[in-house]
Design a protein around this motif. Structure first.
Motif, mmCIF file in Angstrom:
data_model
loop_
_atom_site.group_PDB
_atom_site.id
_atom_site.type_symbol
_atom_site.label_atom_id
_atom_site.label_comp_id
_atom_site.label_asym_id
_atom_site.label_seq_id
_atom_site.Cartn_x
_atom_site.Cartn_y
_atom_site.Cartn_z
ATOM 1 N N LYS A 65 1.867 9.083 -14.953
ATOM 2 C CA LYS A 65 3.008 9.224 -14.008
ATOM 3 C C LYS A 65 2.823 8.413 -12.643
ATOM 4 C CE LYS A 65 4.339 13.777 -15.993
ATOM 5 N NZ LYS A 65 4.297 15.198 -15.429
ATOM 6 N N CYS A 66 1.707 8.264 -12.242
ATOM 7 C CA CYS A 66 1.178 7.848 -10.795
ATOM 8 C C CYS A 66 1.450 6.319 -11.017
ATOM 9 C CB CYS A 66 -0.310 8.114 -10.642
ATOM 10 S SG CYS A 66 -0.485 9.968 -9.967
ATOM 11 N N ARG A 67 1.385 5.702 -12.311
ATOM 12 C CA ARG A 67 1.608 4.310 -12.270
ATOM 13 C C ARG A 67 3.046 3.936 -12.042
ATOM 14 N NH1 ARG A 67 -1.354 4.364 -17.128
ATOM 15 N NH2 ARG A 67 0.455 4.225 -18.501
ATOM 16 N N LYS A 68 3.977 4.684 -11.880
ATOM 17 C CA LYS A 68 5.460 4.513 -11.404
ATOM 18 C C LYS A 68 5.225 4.323 -9.913
ATOM 19 C CE LYS A 68 7.515 7.550 -14.560
ATOM 20 N NZ LYS A 68 8.633 8.891 -14.849
ATOM 21 N N LEU A 69 4.449 4.492 -9.030
ATOM 22 C CA LEU A 69 4.087 3.967 -7.795
ATOM 23 C C LEU A 69 3.406 2.817 -7.799
ATOM 24 C CD1 LEU A 69 2.734 7.597 -6.414
ATOM 25 C CD2 LEU A 69 5.362 6.790 -6.521
ATOM 26 N N TYR A 70 4.108 1.670 -7.199
ATOM 27 C CA TYR A 70 3.580 0.566 -7.272
ATOM 28 C C TYR A 70 2.194 0.380 -6.254
ATOM 29 C CZ TYR A 70 7.188 -1.598 -9.835
ATOM 30 O OH TYR A 70 8.397 -1.961 -10.769
ATOM 31 N N TRP A 71 2.065 1.033 -5.423
ATOM 32 C CA TRP A 71 0.807 0.956 -4.469
ATOM 33 C C TRP A 71 -0.391 1.419 -5.164
ATOM 34 C CZ3 TRP A 71 -1.700 5.435 -3.273
ATOM 35 C CH2 TRP A 71 -0.898 6.707 -3.578
ATOM 36 N N PHE A 72 -0.179 2.598 -6.082
ATOM 37 C CA PHE A 72 -1.194 3.125 -6.816
ATOM 38 C C PHE A 72 -1.695 2.384 -7.772
ATOM 39 C CE2 PHE A 72 -2.361 5.691 -10.590
ATOM 40 C CZ PHE A 72 -3.687 6.218 -10.152
ATOM 41 N N SER A 73 -0.710 1.663 -8.486
ATOM 42 C CA SER A 73 -1.098 0.606 -9.654
ATOM 43 C C SER A 73 -1.846 -0.485 -8.780
ATOM 44 C CB SER A 73 -0.090 0.080 -10.512
ATOM 45 O OG SER A 73 0.638 1.390 -11.007
ATOM 46 N N PHE A 74 -1.415 -1.063 -7.763
ATOM 47 C CA PHE A 74 -1.710 -2.377 -7.365
ATOM 48 C C PHE A 74 -3.348 -2.126 -6.749
ATOM 49 C CE2 PHE A 74 2.524 -4.321 -6.432
ATOM 50 C CZ PHE A 74 2.671 -4.250 -7.609
ATOM 51 N N ILE A 75 -3.422 -0.828 -6.132
ATOM 52 C CA ILE A 75 -4.824 -0.684 -5.477
ATOM 53 C C ILE A 75 -5.841 -0.635 -6.438
ATOM 54 C CG2 ILE A 75 -6.192 0.986 -4.190
ATOM 55 C CD1 ILE A 75 -3.998 1.426 -2.317
ATOM 56 N N LEU A 76 -5.492 0.120 -7.699
ATOM 57 C CA LEU A 76 -6.585 0.292 -8.638
ATOM 58 C C LEU A 76 -6.733 -0.928 -9.363
ATOM 59 C CD1 LEU A 76 -5.792 3.903 -10.146
ATOM 60 C CD2 LEU A 76 -7.367 3.205 -8.420
ATOM 61 N N ALA A 77 -5.568 -1.565 -9.650
ATOM 62 C CA ALA A 77 -5.832 -2.924 -10.521
ATOM 63 C C ALA A 77 -6.642 -3.837 -9.717
ATOM 64 C CB ALA A 77 -4.217 -3.460 -10.919
#
Length: 294
Positions: free
Chosen positions: A135-147
């Motif tokens: 569900k958090c992967r829908k937030l781009y900032w969350f995905s970009f930071i972790l990736a």
């Protein structure tokens, strides 16, 4: 004055009406009646059909593709594929640059296996959080930071673990890994699906790799012979090739279609295939001095 017959009053009735400007009954019947037209805005019509016969009005869906995607613009699959490959390419190019810089900055005789192992553990913890946070992967900032954190930590951990960090061997391994990944994803995008691996073949291959890796690593620990190390990285390359072929079908929407925001996790998977190929090819190309016993 009022005494006369009613015939006289009947004869006097029409002229009296004419004097008062009232039309006679015959003129009223012959005069055309005006027709009144009610104007309405274009596109508005009066629905006279019964309620149960009317066509229901459709409400536009928020999740439906936009007119740009359904018209002359790019499709959703094309947009997903472009974003995935652009992000994976950015991670791969950054890794190549960092590998060449650190190979000259760090002395070849320095033993940095322990810091590299710590970075590897932390990077896989970040990858685990990214994988379970659906569900958090829908937030781009969350995905970009972790990736970005995973790509950076994984790159540093691999470079620190490499033996001797030879620049020539590192460049050869980078070129070989790039050619392997490009070939696998090109084949997975264009070859027929009946010749590409599916879910059952992939699970069987992963099970075979885990069992073979456990056996080879145990033999390497007890015998300390490099032949078992070479066998492990050969098994790793053999596992990466079908896995990349299968994942290419997912990126191009041939197996199933993912939401647009999932391109980040797919880009991380492509980068992970590149990193594993680079590590395996480096240890396969690198030859230490002496015989097969280290």
């Amino acid at each position: 004055m009022f005494g006369g017959s009613s015939t006289k009053y009947f004869m006097l009735w029409p002229p009296a009406l004419q004097v008062l400007n009232f039309p006679s009954q015959r003129q009223q019947e012959q005069a055309p009646r005006p027709v009144v037209h009610f104007e309405h805005p274009p596109g508005h019509q009066l629905h006279t059909a019964p309620y149960f016969l009317r066509i229901p009005r459709t409400v536009p869906d928020a999740d439906a593709p936009s007119s740009q995607e359904t018209g002359n613009g790019p499709k959703t699959e094309v947009t997903f594929m472009r974003r995935c490959y652009m992000m994976a390419g950015l991670f791969s190019v950054t890794t190549a640059i960092m590998a060449m810089i650190l190979s000259k900055a760090i002395p070849s005789e320095a033993d940095l296996s322990l810091p590299g192992l710590i970075c590897a553990v932390v990077s896989f913890m970040v990858l685990f959080v990214l994988c379970i946070g659906t569900k958090c992967r829908k937030l781009y900032w969350f995905s970009f930071i972790l990736a970005g954190c995973f790509a950076s930590l994984a790159c540093v951990s691999v470079i620190l673990v490499l033996l001797e960090r030879n620049l020539v061997v590192m460049c050869l391994a980078l070129l070989g890994a790039s050619a392997l990944i490009v070939t696998c994803y090109f084949a997975g995008a264009w070859l027929p699906r009946n010749v590409l691996p599916g879910e059952a073949a992939l699970l069987l291959l992963v099970f075979f790799f885990v069992v073979a890796s456990i056996f080879v690593l145990i033999m390497f620990v007890f015998t300390n012979r490099r032949i078992y190390q070479l066998l492990y990285f050969i098994f790793l390359v053999i596992t990466v090739i079908p896995t990349a072929l299968y994942h290419a079908q997912v990126v191009h929407g041939r197996r199933f279609k993912l939401p647009v925001h999932e391109f980040v996790i797919c880009a991380v998977t492509v980068y992970l295939h590149f990193l594993l190929s680079f590590t395996a090819l480096y240890f396969l190309i690198w030859t230490p001095g002496g015989d097969m016993v280290r």
